[in-house]
Design a protein around this motif. Structure first.
Motif, PDB file in Angstrom:
ATOM      1  N   ALA A 183      61.596  24.592  20.860  1.00 49.17           N
ATOM      2  CA  ALA A 183      61.620  23.541  21.888  1.00 49.17           C
ATOM      3  C   ALA A 183      62.907  23.586  22.712  1.00 49.17           C
ATOM      4  CB  ALA A 183      61.465  22.171  21.237  1.00 49.17           C
ATOM      5  N   GLY A 184      63.869  24.444  22.296  1.00 51.14           N
ATOM      6  CA  GLY A 184      65.062  24.628  23.121  1.00 51.14           C
ATOM      7  C   GLY A 184      66.382  24.251  22.487  1.00 51.14           C
ATOM      8  N   SER A 185      66.387  23.940  21.186  1.00 50.14           N
ATOM      9  CA  SER A 185      67.656  23.561  20.543  1.00 50.14           C
ATOM     10  C   SER A 185      68.571  24.779  20.392  1.00 50.14           C
ATOM     11  CB  SER A 185      67.392  22.976  19.147  1.00 50.14           C
ATOM     12  OG  SER A 185      67.177  24.016  18.207  1.00 50.14           O
ATOM     13  N   THR A 186      69.832  24.521  20.073  1.00 55.46           N
ATOM     14  CA  THR A 186      70.765  25.594  19.714  1.00 55.46           C
ATOM     15  C   THR A 186      70.584  25.902  18.222  1.00 55.46           C
ATOM     16  OG1 THR A 186      72.466  24.042  19.009  1.00 55.46           O
ATOM     17  CG2 THR A 186      72.475  24.681  21.352  1.00 55.46           C
ATOM     18  N   ALA A 187      71.240  26.949  17.747  1.00 58.48           N
ATOM     19  CA  ALA A 187      71.188  27.294  16.316  1.00 58.48           C
ATOM     20  C   ALA A 187      71.756  26.156  15.465  1.00 58.48           C
ATOM     21  CB  ALA A 187      71.960  28.587  16.059  1.00 58.48           C
ATOM     22  N   VAL A 188      72.840  25.558  15.928  1.00 58.32           N
ATOM     23  CA  VAL A 188      73.483  24.472  15.174  1.00 58.32           C
ATOM     24  C   VAL A 188      72.562  23.246  15.106  1.00 58.32           C
ATOM     25  CG1 VAL A 188      75.357  22.754  15.295  1.00 58.32           C
ATOM     26  CG2 VAL A 188      75.884  25.197  15.475  1.00 58.32           C
ATOM     27  N   GLN A 189      71.914  22.919  16.230  1.00 60.46           N
ATOM     28  CA  GLN A 189      70.983  21.777  16.231  1.00 60.46           C
ATOM     29  C   GLN A 189      69.785  22.050  15.317  1.00 60.46           C
ATOM     30  OE1 GLN A 189      70.237  21.591  20.431  1.00 60.46           O
ATOM     31  NE2 GLN A 189      71.679  19.917  20.775  1.00 60.46           N
ATOM     32  N   GLU A 190      69.277  23.283  15.368  1.00 62.69           N
ATOM     33  CA  GLU A 190      68.151  23.647  14.484  1.00 62.69           C
ATOM     34  C   GLU A 190      68.533  23.386  13.029  1.00 62.69           C
ATOM     35  OE1 GLU A 190      65.701  27.588  12.869  1.00 62.69           O
ATOM     36  OE2 GLU A 190      67.263  27.860  14.365  1.00 62.69           O
ATOM     37  N   LEU A 191      69.710  23.841  12.647  1.00 63.42           N
ATOM     38  CA  LEU A 191      70.193  23.674  11.275  1.00 63.42           C
ATOM     39  C   LEU A 191      70.385  22.194  10.936  1.00 63.42           C
ATOM     40  CD1 LEU A 191      71.392  24.785   8.655  1.00 63.42           C
ATOM     41  CD2 LEU A 191      73.549  25.147   9.846  1.00 63.42           C
ATOM     42  N   ALA A 192      71.076  21.480  11.808  1.00 66.11           N
ATOM     43  CA  ALA A 192      71.409  20.070  11.532  1.00 66.11           C
ATOM     44  C   ALA A 192      70.160  19.194  11.451  1.00 66.11           C
ATOM     45  CB  ALA A 192      72.349  19.543  12.616  1.00 66.11           C
ATOM     46  N   PHE A 193      69.265  19.326  12.441  1.00 69.73           N
ATOM     47  CA  PHE A 193      68.094  18.448  12.478  1.00 69.73           C
ATOM     48  C   PHE A 193      67.138  18.773  11.327  1.00 69.73           C
ATOM     49  CE2 PHE A 193      68.597  18.009  17.412  1.00 69.73           C
ATOM     50  CZ  PHE A 193      69.765  17.275  17.200  1.00 69.73           C
ATOM     51  N   THR A 194      67.034  20.049  10.977  1.00 69.87           N
ATOM     52  CA  THR A 194      66.143  20.443   9.878  1.00 69.87           C
ATOM     53  C   THR A 194      66.650  19.878   8.555  1.00 69.87           C
ATOM     54  OG1 THR A 194      65.699  22.490  11.070  1.00 69.87           O
ATOM     55  CG2 THR A 194      65.001  22.411   8.786  1.00 69.87           C
ATOM     56  N   LEU A 195      67.945  20.017   8.299  1.00 69.69           N
ATOM     57  CA  LEU A 195      68.495  19.516   7.028  1.00 69.69           C
ATOM     58  C   LEU A 195      68.489  17.987   6.996  1.00 69.69           C
ATOM     59  CD1 LEU A 195      71.407  21.958   6.094  1.00 69.69           C
ATOM     60  CD2 LEU A 195      68.969  22.131   5.604  1.00 69.69           C
ATOM     61  N   ALA A 196      68.686  17.343   8.158  1.00 66.39           N
ATOM     62  CA  ALA A 196      68.614  15.870   8.218  1.00 66.39           C
ATOM     63  C   ALA A 196      67.189  15.414   7.881  1.00 66.39           C
ATOM     64  CB  ALA A 196      69.029  15.372   9.604  1.00 66.39           C
ATOM     65  N   ASN A 197      66.186  16.141   8.404  1.00 69.09           N
ATOM     66  CA  ASN A 197      64.791  15.818   8.069  1.00 69.09           C
ATOM     67  C   ASN A 197      64.549  16.035   6.579  1.00 69.09           C
ATOM     68  OD1 ASN A 197      64.278  15.229  10.731  1.00 69.09           O
ATOM     69  ND2 ASN A 197      63.121  17.085  11.172  1.00 69.09           N
ATOM     70  N   GLY A 198      65.113  17.124   6.056  1.00 68.69           N
ATOM     71  CA  GLY A 198      64.972  17.415   4.626  1.00 68.69           C
ATOM     72  C   GLY A 198      65.517  16.276   3.773  1.00 68.69           C
ATOM     73  N   LYS A 199      66.653  15.770   4.197  1.00 71.58           N
ATOM     74  CA  LYS A 199      67.291  14.658   3.495  1.00 71.58           C
ATOM     75  C   LYS A 199      66.371  13.420   3.501  1.00 71.58           C
ATOM     76  CE  LYS A 199      72.009  12.883   3.615  1.00 71.58           C
ATOM     77  NZ  LYS A 199      73.293  12.934   4.320  1.00 71.58           N
ATOM     78  N   VAL A 227      78.593  17.408  11.917  1.00 67.88           N
ATOM     79  CA  VAL A 227      78.868  16.358  12.921  1.00 67.88           C
ATOM     80  C   VAL A 227      77.542  15.676  13.309  1.00 67.88           C
ATOM     81  CG1 VAL A 227      79.659  15.919  15.293  1.00 67.88           C
ATOM     82  CG2 VAL A 227      80.977  17.446  13.798  1.00 67.88           C
ATOM     83  N   TYR A 228      76.509  16.492  13.553  1.00 62.95           N
ATOM     84  CA  TYR A 228      75.187  15.939  13.891  1.00 62.95           C
ATOM     85  C   TYR A 228      74.603  15.129  12.734  1.00 62.95           C
ATOM     86  CZ  TYR A 228      74.256  18.412  18.313  1.00 62.95           C
ATOM     87  OH  TYR A 228      74.264  18.839  19.617  1.00 62.95           O
ATOM     88  N   ILE A 229      74.700  15.690  11.521  1.00 60.50           N
ATOM     89  CA  ILE A 229      74.099  15.015  10.359  1.00 60.50           C
ATOM     90  C   ILE A 229      74.766  13.658  10.125  1.00 60.50           C
ATOM     91  CG2 ILE A 229      73.797  15.135   7.837  1.00 60.50           C
ATOM     92  CD1 ILE A 229      73.151  18.101   8.154  1.00 60.50           C
ATOM     93  N   GLU A 230      76.091  13.615  10.291  1.00 64.73           N
ATOM     94  CA  GLU A 230      76.795  12.334  10.113  1.00 64.73           C
ATOM     95  C   GLU A 230      76.341  11.314  11.154  1.00 64.73           C
ATOM     96  OE1 GLU A 230      80.862  13.676  10.029  1.00 64.73           O
ATOM     97  OE2 GLU A 230      80.588  14.531   8.014  1.00 64.73           O
ATOM     98  N   LYS A 231      76.116  11.790  12.383  1.00 61.95           N
ATOM     99  CA  LYS A 231      75.634  10.912  13.460  1.00 61.95           C
ATOM    100  C   LYS A 231      74.242  10.355  13.114  1.00 61.95           C
ATOM    101  CE  LYS A 231      77.340  12.303  17.558  1.00 61.95           C
ATOM    102  NZ  LYS A 231      77.423  13.111  18.790  1.00 61.95           N
ATOM    103  N   ILE A 232      73.375  11.234  12.597  1.00 59.80           N
ATOM    104  CA  ILE A 232      72.000  10.824  12.240  1.00 59.80           C
ATOM    105  C   ILE A 232      72.031   9.853  11.049  1.00 59.80           C
ATOM    106  CG2 ILE A 232      69.796  11.682  11.310  1.00 59.80           C
ATOM    107  CD1 ILE A 232      70.375  14.252  13.100  1.00 59.80           C
TER     108      ILE A 232
END
Length: 515
Positions: A211-227, A385-390
């Motif tokens: 959908a257009g995320s960066t590598a870092v966003q892919e990692l952060a959002f995926t692990l946040a969903n996992g959590k 940084v993203y995960i803490e924000k989420i």
């Protein structure tokens, strides 16, 4: 193989693992698993070469599966068409023009029986890319395995079953988030006792990246969903040391070679810490196991043969990053569904990396590179940084409801597209090194007549089945959905009575509503 001597072409012996003489001696197979989840990685067993396929009818897809198995693929991966993904039968008005287009059409258990005709489910592992209707497709798979006489305790495979990324990036959701999360945790709970070797979720960064995320966003959002999934299962009273062992991930692999390898290494380390913080004490529950697919959105319709090189470097990065299974895209996928010839080259790409390149001879060959270790640390830091924000928003479900992930992905996609258009980023054959193109020949097309075939099949099923039994099963499912019961046994009974996918999804729509 263990005990086998690995050497270079010059006869120099290759050790199983290399460590840093200065003392950075983290080992593979040990917490936090940065260097891989198995002590010997591919020296013990290569990754599963799993080619994603499914189109048109179950009959046609079955032929492709037999072809892939004959060419040496080790596991099947099923693509479903859009109506199947969003819970509509092929004869539904909304299914028009979409039946069998992006995957196989599945309307009832009958289609699953045809799809796997001549394939013993106990002998293969099957991955199904399905989310909103995952409990229904899993029930159909279990029903067929039972008919084949397989031991369900040994049945292995994966359902994607990751609804959060659908709200954030892909759109094939049906029910509101809370009802969707209930279905997911019902699957966790049911499989933990009935089908214990089944991977009950494949938390997917793939579509976030597409959908257009960066590598870092892919990692952060995926692990946040996992959590979020872990927390939902914990709230249901499930044991993290049991269910976290059956959680798997699905990542993308794009063109920036070193960044992708570092992303996979960082992902393992981060997940080990996340699971540990949530109470996992067993290594199996702390290990991040993942499937990788090369980047569909990186493929170009211009000069399509260039895609073979893109797919090769992406596949190599996934292997150097320690993937457990891999799908390589066909070079023609920017133009159409892959032809048989393209699917074969994609599989041969993996086989050449596995058996000719020597990268499997030692574990984590990139470890100890100053660049790789620093990049792994930087990616982890940026993702945290993203995960803490989420977390501060109250977790993934809240972040998605507030449109946060969607906005972040859209911004990155826009920035990337702008860089391509103004030439800051070079895309070979697209904005540099271009040439006049002849129209593509040999494009794979799916005929619209298959909707008619599927509709006929549905009416045959409805004539042959015991309709009173079906009604009774659907009624019981509806009542259970209003209560607290685990819905999987009710879905399985309905499937075994040959209720259609649409009938089951509609029963749940009537209770949960649509989102």
């Amino acid at each position: 193989m263990p005990g086998k001597k690995h050497t270079t072409t010059s006869g120099i012996e290759i050790r199983e693992v290399y460590t840093d003489p200065s003392g950075m001696n983290e080992l593979p197979g040990e917490f936090p698993f940065t260097r891989g989840i198995q002590k010997d990685m591919y020296r013990g067993k290569p990754w599963t070469m799993r080619q994603y396929a499914g189109f048109s009818t179950a009959e046609e897809s079955n032929k492709r599966y037999h072809y892939l198995l004959s060419q040496g693929t080790m596991g099947l991966s099923v693509a479903f068409d859009l109506p199947t993904q969003i819970g509509y039968d092929s004869d539904h008005a909304l299914a028009e023009g979409e039946v069998g287009k992006v995957g196989v059409a599945i309307d009832s258990l009958k289609d699953i029986e045809i799809l796997f005709d001549g394939i013993e489910l106990k002998n293969i592992s099957t991955s199904m890319t399905i989310n909103a209707t995952a409990p229904i497709l899993l029930a159909m798979y279990i029903a067929l395995a039972k008919k084949q006489g397989a031991d369900l305790k040994l049945l292995s495979g994966t359902i994607q079953n990751d609804i959060l990324k659908e709200y954030a990036a892909r759109g094939t959701y049906i029910y509101p988030p809370a009802a969707s999360m209930r279905l997911i945790t019902d699957v966790f709970e049911y499989c933990s006792t009935e089908v214990p070797k089944w991977n009950t979720i494949s938390i997917s960064g793939y579509h976030i990246r597409e959908a257009g995320s960066t590598a870092v966003q892919e990692l952060a959002f995926t692990l946040a969903n996992g959590k979020a999934y872990l927390k939902a299962a914990l709230q249901k009273g499930l044991d993290i040391n049991v269910f976290a062992k059956r959680v798997s991930f699905f990542f993308n692999c794009h063109n920036n070679f070193f960044e992708e390898i570092a992303k996979f290494r960082a992902a393992r380390r981060m997940w080990a810490h996340i699971t540990k913080e949530l109470g996992a004490t067993e290594a199996g529950a702390q290990k991040l196991r993942f499937h990788t697919q090369t980047g569909g959105s990186t493929l170009t319709a211009q000069q399509p043969m260039n895609n073979i090189i893109r797919v090769s470097t992406q596949a190599m990065a996934a292997v150097l990053g320690g993937t457990q299974s891999l799908h390589t895209n066909g070079y023609d996928e920017a133009i159409s569904l892959p032809t048989e010839a393209a699917a074969k080259i994609a599989l041969r790409t993996q086989q050449i990396i596995a058996f000719e390149s020597g990268v499997t001879d030692t574990v984590d060959p990139m470890a100890g590179s100053y660049f790789m270790e620093a990049l792994t640390d930087e990616i982890e830091k940026a993702a945290l940084v993203y995960i803490e924000k989420i977390d501060a928003m109250g977790g993934s479900v809240k972040a998605i409801e507030q449109d946060y992930m969607q906005q972040e992905i859209a911004r990155s996609a826009y920035e990337y597209q702008t860089e391509i258009e103004n030439g800051d980023k070079i895309l070979v054959g697209v904005n540099r090194f271009t040439e006049p193109e002849k129209p593509s020949i040999n494009v794979f097309r799916v005929d619209d007549s298959i909707r008619k075939m599927q509709t006929e099949k549905i009416s045959q099923v409805k004539q042959a089945r015991d309709n009173n039994n079906v009604e009774n099963c659907l009624e019981k499912l509806g009542s259970a959905a209003k209560g607290e019961d685990n819905l999987m046994p009710f879905i399985l009974h309905a499937v075994e009575a040959y209720a259609t996918l649409g009938e089951i999804a509609d029963t749940l729509r009537n209770v949960f509503g649509e989102y």
